[in-house]
Scaffold this motif. Structure first.
Motif, PDB file in Angstrom:
ATOM      1  N   PRO A 113       0.835  -1.213   0.000  1.00  0.00           N
ATOM      2  CA  PRO A 113       0.000   0.000   0.000  1.00  0.00           C
ATOM      3  C   PRO A 113       0.867   1.260   0.000  1.00  0.00           C
ATOM      4  O   PRO A 113       1.799   1.385   0.802  1.00  0.00           O
ATOM      5  CB  PRO A 113      -0.807  -0.119   1.295  1.00  0.00           C
ATOM      6  N   ALA A 147     -12.685   2.873  -7.699  1.00  0.00           N
ATOM      7  CA  ALA A 147     -13.409   1.784  -7.033  1.00  0.00           C
ATOM      8  C   ALA A 147     -13.676   0.630  -7.995  1.00  0.00           C
ATOM      9  O   ALA A 147     -13.532  -0.555  -7.623  1.00  0.00           O
ATOM     10  CB  ALA A 147     -14.722   2.316  -6.463  1.00  0.00           C
ATOM     11  N   ALA A 154      -8.965  -6.742  -7.278  1.00  0.00           N
ATOM     12  CA  ALA A 154      -9.061  -7.534  -6.047  1.00  0.00           C
ATOM     13  C   ALA A 154      -9.818  -8.836  -6.285  1.00  0.00           C
ATOM     14  O   ALA A 154      -9.486  -9.888  -5.708  1.00  0.00           O
ATOM     15  CB  ALA A 154      -9.753  -6.711  -4.961  1.00  0.00           C
ATOM     16  N   PRO A 161      -5.868  -7.205  -0.297  1.00  0.00           N
ATOM     17  CA  PRO A 161      -6.897  -6.382   0.346  1.00  0.00           C
ATOM     18  C   PRO A 161      -6.343  -5.085   0.943  1.00  0.00           C
ATOM     19  O   PRO A 161      -7.024  -4.058   0.943  1.00  0.00           O
ATOM     20  CB  PRO A 161      -7.477  -7.299   1.421  1.00  0.00           C
ATOM     21  N   MET A 162      -5.108  -5.107   1.448  1.00  0.00           N
ATOM     22  CA  MET A 162      -4.544  -3.894   2.022  1.00  0.00           C
ATOM     23  C   MET A 162      -4.341  -2.816   0.947  1.00  0.00           C
ATOM     24  O   MET A 162      -4.623  -1.632   1.169  1.00  0.00           O
ATOM     25  CB  MET A 162      -3.212  -4.195   2.707  1.00  0.00           C
ATOM     26  N   ALA A 164      -6.039  -2.607  -1.831  1.00  0.00           N
ATOM     27  CA  ALA A 164      -7.373  -2.182  -2.260  1.00  0.00           C
ATOM     28  C   ALA A 164      -7.966  -1.166  -1.285  1.00  0.00           C
ATOM     29  O   ALA A 164      -8.481  -0.109  -1.698  1.00  0.00           O
ATOM     30  CB  ALA A 164      -8.293  -3.396  -2.394  1.00  0.00           C
ATOM     31  N   TRP A 165      -7.925  -1.506   0.020  1.00  0.00           N
ATOM     32  CA  TRP A 165      -8.486  -0.564   1.008  1.00  0.00           C
ATOM     33  C   TRP A 165      -7.686   0.738   1.060  1.00  0.00           C
ATOM     34  O   TRP A 165      -8.260   1.814   1.248  1.00  0.00           O
ATOM     35  CB  TRP A 165      -8.510  -1.222   2.395  1.00  0.00           C
ATOM     36  N   ASN A 166      -6.391   0.636   0.896  1.00  0.00           N
ATOM     37  CA  ASN A 166      -5.586   1.859   0.893  1.00  0.00           C
ATOM     38  C   ASN A 166      -5.961   2.758  -0.289  1.00  0.00           C
ATOM     39  O   ASN A 166      -6.047   3.990  -0.144  1.00  0.00           O
ATOM     40  CB  ASN A 166      -4.098   1.505   0.819  1.00  0.00           C
ATOM     41  N   LEU A 168      -8.889   2.867  -1.865  1.00  0.00           N
ATOM     42  CA  LEU A 168     -10.222   3.419  -1.694  1.00  0.00           C
ATOM     43  C   LEU A 168     -10.258   4.481  -0.603  1.00  0.00           C
ATOM     44  O   LEU A 168     -10.744   5.603  -0.807  1.00  0.00           O
ATOM     45  CB  LEU A 168     -11.220   2.298  -1.370  1.00  0.00           C
ATOM     46  N   VAL A 169      -9.738   4.143   0.577  1.00  0.00           N
ATOM     47  CA  VAL A 169      -9.825   5.057   1.720  1.00  0.00           C
ATOM     48  C   VAL A 169      -8.821   6.204   1.591  1.00  0.00           C
ATOM     49  O   VAL A 169      -9.168   7.380   1.751  1.00  0.00           O
ATOM     50  CB  VAL A 169      -9.605   4.286   3.035  1.00  0.00           C
TER      51      VAL A 169
END
Length: 420
Positions: A113, A147, A154, A161-162, A164-166, A168-169
């Protein structure tokens, strides 16, 4: 009294200008190129340093190192080009925002990330240099694009997942914070620009109103001076001719006295009229609206004319504008008869006060010279019509029914009755 108090009369206080910016904001405003270069360098530093720190932390066992070795140059080139586009962010904010989205998507190729401030700066730039609406649409489209791509990568297992979340957020918060700050700053800039534009329009309108008022005042002064000078000189010339034609000193003495009296009255009226040109606050703003109808008829009678004055009806309380109009109508009509009516011996002046209007008639028995009394280049009847129109009335002038010239004016009194 302090400069910022309510009693200050400086232009800045009257215009209520916004508070001047601080030193740093003034510096950035005066040096936009330096500000853009510094912003691009800071963004490049915070974007490249994390992306170049994965070499010692990647897992070669799963082939991540080999993959990163292939994708790292692509990510570096995209990041450098995206940060370099900040140099033209003021001129092409939409292009810079598209480049920032490309940089955010390039971060998905990193083995861990990571991220940078590029998308937040681009959202800020879009809100300030385009509009809040454009920024809202851009952030929504960018977040939707990120997104969708993150979900696809993903789902296929190409990113963890890390990451991906990084994406998005982290990128979402960066874009949101930049958009909020940029919307606030951009709206303030646009509001101040609108105030400045409005103030310029007000200055132009004020100057136009001042010029119109000055032109109107010049016309009014010209009318007053014409009425005063023309009538007084006409009477004085007629009296002087009578005095010169008389060989009896005792009989000529009243004429000479009348000449002096007429001259003094003319000087007094001229002082009252020209008083508005003085800077003294005590100077009158308009000529004195005294009733000179009887004096005008008396001066014509003293000049040798059979002048009569007939007043009918109950005289109401008149405003200064109506009273001045009546006096000037009689003065102009009598003066024209004395100057232009060949062979005139009789001048009849009638003032009739009606319930809703005042009617004024000036009739002579001479032979009129139309070219002299109706010349468009003179101030006589033209100024008379302008004066009556300002009082809300109407005036006509032309040959009489049998002989001579007739001036007829009607001035309404509805406004007078309403004021009382």
């Amino acid at each position: 009294m302090s400069p910022g108090s309510r009693g200050s009369s400086s232009p800045d206080d009257e215009l209520r200008l916004p508070r001047p910016p601080g030193f740093l904001r003034r510096f950035w405003g005066r040096h936009p190129v330096f500000a853009d270069i510094l912003t691009a360098l800071i963004c490049l530093t915070f974007s490249l340093v994390p992306a170049t720190s994965f070499t010692d932390r990647i897992d070669d066992a799963v082939g991540v190192g080999r993959l990163w070795a292939t994708t790292a140059p692509i990510v570096m080139v995209v990041v450098v080009l995206g940060c370099a586009s900040l140099l033209v962010r003021r001129r092409y904010p939409t292009l810079v925002f598209v480049g920032a989205v490309a940089v955010a998507l390039a971060y998905l190729l990193a083995p861990a990330p990571t991220g940078g401030p590029m998308l937040g700066i681009a959202a800020y730039t879009l809100a300030v240099h385009r509009s809040a609406r454009a920024c809202l649409i851009g952030v929504a489209v960018a977040f939707g694009t990120i997104a969708a791509l993150v979900a696809g990568l993903a789902f296929t297992g190409m990113i963890g997942p890390m990451i991906a979340w990084n994406a998005l957020v982290g990128e979402g918060l960066s874009a949101l914070i930049g958009a909020l700050i940029g919307t606030n700053v951009g709206n303030r800039h646009r509001y101040v620009a609108a105030l400045i534009d409005r103030s310029r329009q007000l200055v132009v309108e004020r100057d136009q109103q001042a010029r119109l008022a000055a032109a109107s005042e010049r016309d009014r002064i010209a009318r007053e001076l014409h009425d005063i000078v023309a009538h007084s000189l006409t009477v004085m010339v007629a009296l002087a001719e009578g005095v010169a034609a008389s060989s009896d000193i005792d009989r000529a003495r009243p004429g000479a006295t009348a000449i002096a009296s007429t001259g003094r009255e003319a000087l007094s009226d001229m002082r009252a009229t020209l008083g508005i040109l003085r800077e003294d606050d005590a100077a009158p703003l308009a000529p004195l609206a005294r009733d000179t109808t009887a004096d005008t008829v008396d001066s014509a009678r003293a000049a040798g004319f059979d002048a009569t004055l007939t007043i009918s009806g109950d005289r109401p309380e008149l405003s200064s504008a109506v009273q001045l109009a009546i006096s000037r109508i009689v003065q102009e009509g009598v003066t024209n008869a004395m100057r232009h009516a060949r062979g005139a011996e009789r001048i009849d002046v009638r003032v009739g006060y009606r319930p809703h209007a005042v009617e004024v008639d000036i009739v002579d028995d001479g032979e009129p010279v139309a070219s002299s009394t109706t010349s468009p280049s003179g101030y006589g009847l033209r100024g008379l019509r302008e004066r009556v129109v300002l009082a809300g009335g109407a005036v006509t002038a032309g040959p009489g029914s049998a002989r001579g010239w007739r001036v007829h004016a009607v001035i309404p009194l509805e406004q007078e009755n309403h004021d009382r």
